[in-house]
Design a protein around this motif. Structure first.
Motif, PDB file in Angstrom:
ATOM      1  N   GLY A   1       0.935  -1.026   0.094  1.00 60.34           N
ATOM      2  CA  GLY A   1       0.025   0.092   0.042  1.00 60.34           C
ATOM      3  C   GLY A   1       0.784   1.097   0.089  1.00 60.34           C
ATOM      4  O   GLY A   1       0.303   2.496   0.097  1.00 60.34           O
ATOM      5  N   TRP A   2       1.965   1.164  -0.295  1.00 59.69           N
ATOM      6  CA  TRP A   2       2.995   2.321   0.020  1.00 59.69           C
ATOM      7  C   TRP A   2       3.233   2.765  -1.569  1.00 59.69           C
ATOM      8  O   TRP A   2       3.226   1.886  -2.500  1.00 59.69           O
ATOM      9  CB  TRP A   2       4.296   1.941   0.402  1.00 59.69           C
ATOM     10  CG  TRP A   2       4.260   1.343   1.751  1.00 59.69           C
ATOM     11  CD1 TRP A   2       3.295   1.799   2.684  1.00 59.69           C
ATOM     12  CD2 TRP A   2       5.218   0.601   2.598  1.00 59.69           C
ATOM     13  NE1 TRP A   2       3.280   1.026   3.949  1.00 59.69           N
ATOM     14  CE2 TRP A   2       4.544   0.340   3.867  1.00 59.69           C
ATOM     15  CE3 TRP A   2       6.202  -0.165   2.279  1.00 59.69           C
ATOM     16  CZ2 TRP A   2       5.376  -0.298   4.836  1.00 59.69           C
ATOM     17  CZ3 TRP A   2       6.630  -0.964   3.181  1.00 59.69           C
ATOM     18  CH2 TRP A   2       6.126  -1.049   4.245  1.00 59.69           C
ATOM     19  N   MET A   3       3.811   4.213  -1.910  1.00 63.22           N
ATOM     20  CA  MET A   3       3.845   4.694  -2.904  1.00 63.22           C
ATOM     21  C   MET A   3       5.280   4.472  -3.072  1.00 63.22           C
ATOM     22  O   MET A   3       6.076   4.858  -2.368  1.00 63.22           O
ATOM     23  CB  MET A   3       3.593   6.109  -3.217  1.00 63.22           C
ATOM     24  CG  MET A   3       2.057   6.318  -2.778  1.00 63.22           C
ATOM     25  SD  MET A   3       1.646   7.971  -3.328  1.00 63.22           S
ATOM     26  CE  MET A   3       2.265   8.888  -1.713  1.00 63.22           C
ATOM     27  N   VAL A   4       6.104   3.941  -4.446  1.00 61.77           N
ATOM     28  CA  VAL A   4       7.225   3.842  -4.648  1.00 61.77           C
ATOM     29  C   VAL A   4       7.396   4.417  -6.148  1.00 61.77           C
ATOM     30  O   VAL A   4       6.996   4.613  -6.958  1.00 61.77           O
ATOM     31  CB  VAL A   4       7.599   2.391  -4.839  1.00 61.77           C
ATOM     32  CG1 VAL A   4       9.298   2.113  -5.181  1.00 61.77           C
ATOM     33  CG2 VAL A   4       6.972   1.649  -3.476  1.00 61.77           C
ATOM     34  N   ILE A   5       8.793   5.265  -5.839  1.00 59.42           N
ATOM     35  CA  ILE A   5       9.532   5.685  -7.140  1.00 59.42           C
ATOM     36  C   ILE A   5      10.916   5.026  -7.238  1.00 59.42           C
ATOM     37  O   ILE A   5      11.614   4.855  -6.354  1.00 59.42           O
ATOM     38  CB  ILE A   5       9.778   7.528  -7.008  1.00 59.42           C
ATOM     39  CG1 ILE A   5      10.290   7.753  -5.622  1.00 59.42           C
ATOM     40  CG2 ILE A   5       8.341   8.142  -7.146  1.00 59.42           C
ATOM     41  CD1 ILE A   5      10.689   9.372  -5.704  1.00 59.42           C
ATOM     42  N   THR A   6      11.214   5.194  -8.456  1.00 60.99           N
ATOM     43  CA  THR A   6      12.572   4.131  -8.699  1.00 60.99           C
ATOM     44  C   THR A   6      13.213   5.084  -9.763  1.00 60.99           C
ATOM     45  O   THR A   6      12.680   5.572 -10.773  1.00 60.99           O
ATOM     46  CB  THR A   6      12.362   2.706  -9.224  1.00 60.99           C
ATOM     47  OG1 THR A   6      11.533   2.727 -10.567  1.00 60.99           O
ATOM     48  CG2 THR A   6      11.346   2.111  -8.302  1.00 60.99           C
ATOM     49  N   ASN A   7      14.602   4.554  -9.813  1.00 63.74           N
ATOM     50  CA  ASN A   7      15.580   5.256 -10.607  1.00 63.74           C
ATOM     51  C   ASN A   7      16.974   4.660 -10.799  1.00 63.74           C
ATOM     52  O   ASN A   7      17.681   4.262  -9.542  1.00 63.74           O
ATOM     53  CB  ASN A   7      15.890   6.800 -10.470  1.00 63.74           C
ATOM     54  CG  ASN A   7      16.250   7.637 -11.535  1.00 63.74           C
ATOM     55  OD1 ASN A   7      17.061   7.181 -12.508  1.00 63.74           O
ATOM     56  ND2 ASN A   7      15.584   8.655 -11.776  1.00 63.74           N
ATOM     57  N   ALA A   8      17.423   4.144 -11.825  1.00 63.03           N
ATOM     58  CA  ALA A   8      18.508   3.442 -11.963  1.00 63.03           C
ATOM     59  C   ALA A   8      19.859   4.357 -12.070  1.00 63.03           C
ATOM     60  O   ALA A   8      20.768   3.878 -12.058  1.00 63.03           O
ATOM     61  CB  ALA A   8      18.546   2.406 -13.042  1.00 63.03           C
ATOM     62  N   ASP A   9      19.600   5.562 -12.522  1.00 66.27           N
ATOM     63  CA  ASP A   9      20.399   6.747 -12.672  1.00 66.27           C
ATOM     64  C   ASP A   9      20.898   7.357 -11.344  1.00 66.27           C
ATOM     65  O   ASP A   9      19.966   7.939 -11.077  1.00 66.27           O
ATOM     66  CB  ASP A   9      20.152   7.431 -13.804  1.00 66.27           C
ATOM     67  CG  ASP A   9      21.430   8.874 -14.221  1.00 66.27           C
ATOM     68  OD1 ASP A   9      21.897   9.188 -13.349  1.00 66.27           O
ATOM     69  OD2 ASP A   9      21.392   8.921 -15.507  1.00 66.27           O
ATOM     70  N   PRO A  10      22.185   7.234 -10.809  1.00 65.69           N
ATOM     71  CA  PRO A  10      22.314   7.751  -9.344  1.00 65.69           C
ATOM     72  C   PRO A  10      22.137   9.426  -9.530  1.00 65.69           C
ATOM     73  O   PRO A  10      21.804   9.838  -8.473  1.00 65.69           O
ATOM     74  CB  PRO A  10      23.705   7.201  -9.233  1.00 65.69           C
ATOM     75  CG  PRO A  10      24.261   7.049 -10.544  1.00 65.69           C
ATOM     76  CD  PRO A  10      23.422   6.505 -11.510  1.00 65.69           C
ATOM     77  N   VAL A  11      22.756   9.907 -10.620  1.00 66.07           N
ATOM     78  CA  VAL A  11      22.631  11.380 -10.625  1.00 66.07           C
ATOM     79  C   VAL A  11      21.059  11.889 -10.721  1.00 66.07           C
ATOM     80  O   VAL A  11      20.837  12.716  -9.748  1.00 66.07           O
ATOM     81  CB  VAL A  11      23.401  11.965 -11.866  1.00 66.07           C
ATOM     82  CG1 VAL A  11      23.366  13.406 -11.829  1.00 66.07           C
ATOM     83  CG2 VAL A  11      24.845  11.459 -11.629  1.00 66.07           C
ATOM     84  N   LYS A  12      20.563  11.351 -11.585  1.00 62.81           N
ATOM     85  CA  LYS A  12      18.968  11.751 -11.824  1.00 62.81           C
ATOM     86  C   LYS A  12      18.254  11.460 -10.399  1.00 62.81           C
ATOM     87  O   LYS A  12      17.304  12.115  -9.884  1.00 62.81           O
ATOM     88  CB  LYS A  12      18.547  11.100 -13.015  1.00 62.81           C
ATOM     89  CG  LYS A  12      18.828  11.703 -14.181  1.00 62.81           C
ATOM     90  CD  LYS A  12      18.171  11.023 -15.311  1.00 62.81           C
ATOM     91  CE  LYS A  12      18.681  11.468 -16.619  1.00 62.81           C
ATOM     92  NZ  LYS A  12      17.943  10.785 -17.831  1.00 62.81           N
TER      93      LYS A  12
END
Length: 403
Positions: free
Chosen positions: A137-148
């Motif tokens: 039930g949590w919201m999740v944001i992901t990113n593979a680019d460490p700078v971004k």
């Protein structure tokens, strides 16, 4: 415990590996791949394979990692890669399912749900953890680019950060250092994850500011329990510094910290929202006539009334004195006006009894625009500042659009 559909993620992992191998084995003559890229590729496979209990694949990658140096300047051509990775290629093509499983869109979640950020260059691991946490039930944001991803962290201010150590261009320790230098005033639990689970790495992570360390392969049961604990700690901390002591609704600081998230969500996804400033009418007379203890009681009753009569996704904050701000996510001007009109009518009919005194109050609804329209975000707005309404002049000050 069957927390996720394991077969789905196994298919996704094998599909990603097959795509990468296909790219490398189709290199033109003269094209090469550096050792560092191959090392990271094998490193990410090992972590995810262990998590998914793919023992054969994990054993193959462990053996291959022993034959390659992360710091080597060596470059590999197509033939060398094929010979070096032959056992991995053979294992992959023995696997029956290569197509990546379609990842279905998640439903829109309550805006009050915790926001988790995951930074990892292993796409299969990102998908796996994202689905696992969203199922909670949590919201999740992901990113593979460490700078971004670092920029995204400062922009979104998540409630918890999950960060892999092994990243291209900028490793997890560098990200922790960057966060520590520019974001000390916020408490956001930071969890490091890594296939490197030795004592030296764990100690370094804690010294750099990590609140927890989870080694790969990840045990899902332990991972979820730790996540729940960190989210609870974050909630307790926020309540101690972001909740108005008298009325027990969010305070001005919380409003300042939260508004940018709504604006960023609007810019990213187009999810509109409305804001209203509400003000108890003639509240000073209550304090002057009945005393401040009665005035405090009125504020508490008013805040409780609003909380009990708005949606769980709506947000009420005390801006100061008798002024409150309500944020209505995913709500049009007309819908917000209708809701506020009903709140005014119902509250005005409510009798307040305290210290032998009985009286009624009503409140004004204040809007940012002078034409009495509820504030709506515009696409050219970069970020909001705080707002409030001068009750007599009905002129909003503070929340202004600026270019």
């Amino acid at each position: 415990m069957n927390l996720v559909n394991m077969e789905k993620y196994k298919n996704s992992l094998f599909g990603n590996i097959k795509n990468k191998l296909s790219d490398w084995l189709e290199l033109d003559a003269g094209e090469t791949i550096p050792s560092q890229e191959i090392f990271r590729f094998l490193h990410s496979i090992k972590g995810t394979a262990g998590t998914l209990q793919l023992c054969g694949l994990m054993a193959i990658t462990e053996q291959l990692l022993e034959g390659i140096d992360e710091d080597s300047e060596k470059v590999w051509n197509r033939t060398e890669l094929r010979n070096f990775l032959f056992e991995l290629i053979e294992h992959i093509y023995e696997y029956e399912h290569f197509d990546e499983v379609e990842i279905k869109a998640k439903p829109v979640r309550d805006s009050q749900a915790p926001l988790i950020q995951i930074i990892d260059d292993d796409i299969s691991m990102l998908i796996l953890l994202k689905d696992l946490l969203e199922d909670m039930g949590w919201m999740v944001i992901t990113n593979a680019d460490p700078v971004k991803a670092t920029n995204q962290y400062f922009e979104m201010q998540p409630d918890c950060l999950i960060l892999d150590i092994q990243l291209p261009a900028m490793d997890g320790f560098q990200i922790l250092q960057e966060i520590h230098l520019h974001n000390e005033k916020y408490f956001i639990p930071k969890i490091m994850i890594s296939i490197q689970n030795d004592k030296h790495t764990r100690i370094k992570a804690f010294k750099m500011g990590a609140d927890d360390f989870i080694g790969k392969p990840i045990d899902f049961d332990e991972f979820i329990v730790k996540m729940e604990r960190h989210i609870q700690r974050k909630k307790i901390f926020d309540q101690s510094v972001l909740i108005d002591e008298l009325t027990q609704v969010y305070n001005r600081r919380f409003l300042e910290d939260t508004l940018p998230r709504y604006f960023n969500d609007y810019k990213r996804s187009g999810l509109h929202f409305s804001i209203s400033i509400i003000d108890l009418d003639h509240f000073k007379r209550v304090n002057d006539r009945y005393g401040h203890s009665v005035g405090d009681f009125v504020l508490v009753e008013f805040a409780r009334f609003i909380k009990n009569n708005i949606r769980s996704s709506d947000l009420i904050c005390r801006h100061g004195g008798e002024e409150f701000v309500i944020i209505f996510p995913n709500t049009s001007n007309d819908e917000a006006k209708h809701k506020l009109t009903k709140l005014i009518k119902d509250f005005s009919a409510k009798k307040i009894n305290q210290n032998g005194h009985t009286f009624r109050l009503h409140f004004l609804r204040g809007f940012f625009r002078l034409k009495m329209k509820i504030l709506r975000p515009r696409r050219h707005w970069r970020k909001p500042t705080l707002l409030y309404m001068k009750r007599n002049a009905q002129v909003a000050e503070g929340l202004k659009a600026y270019n």
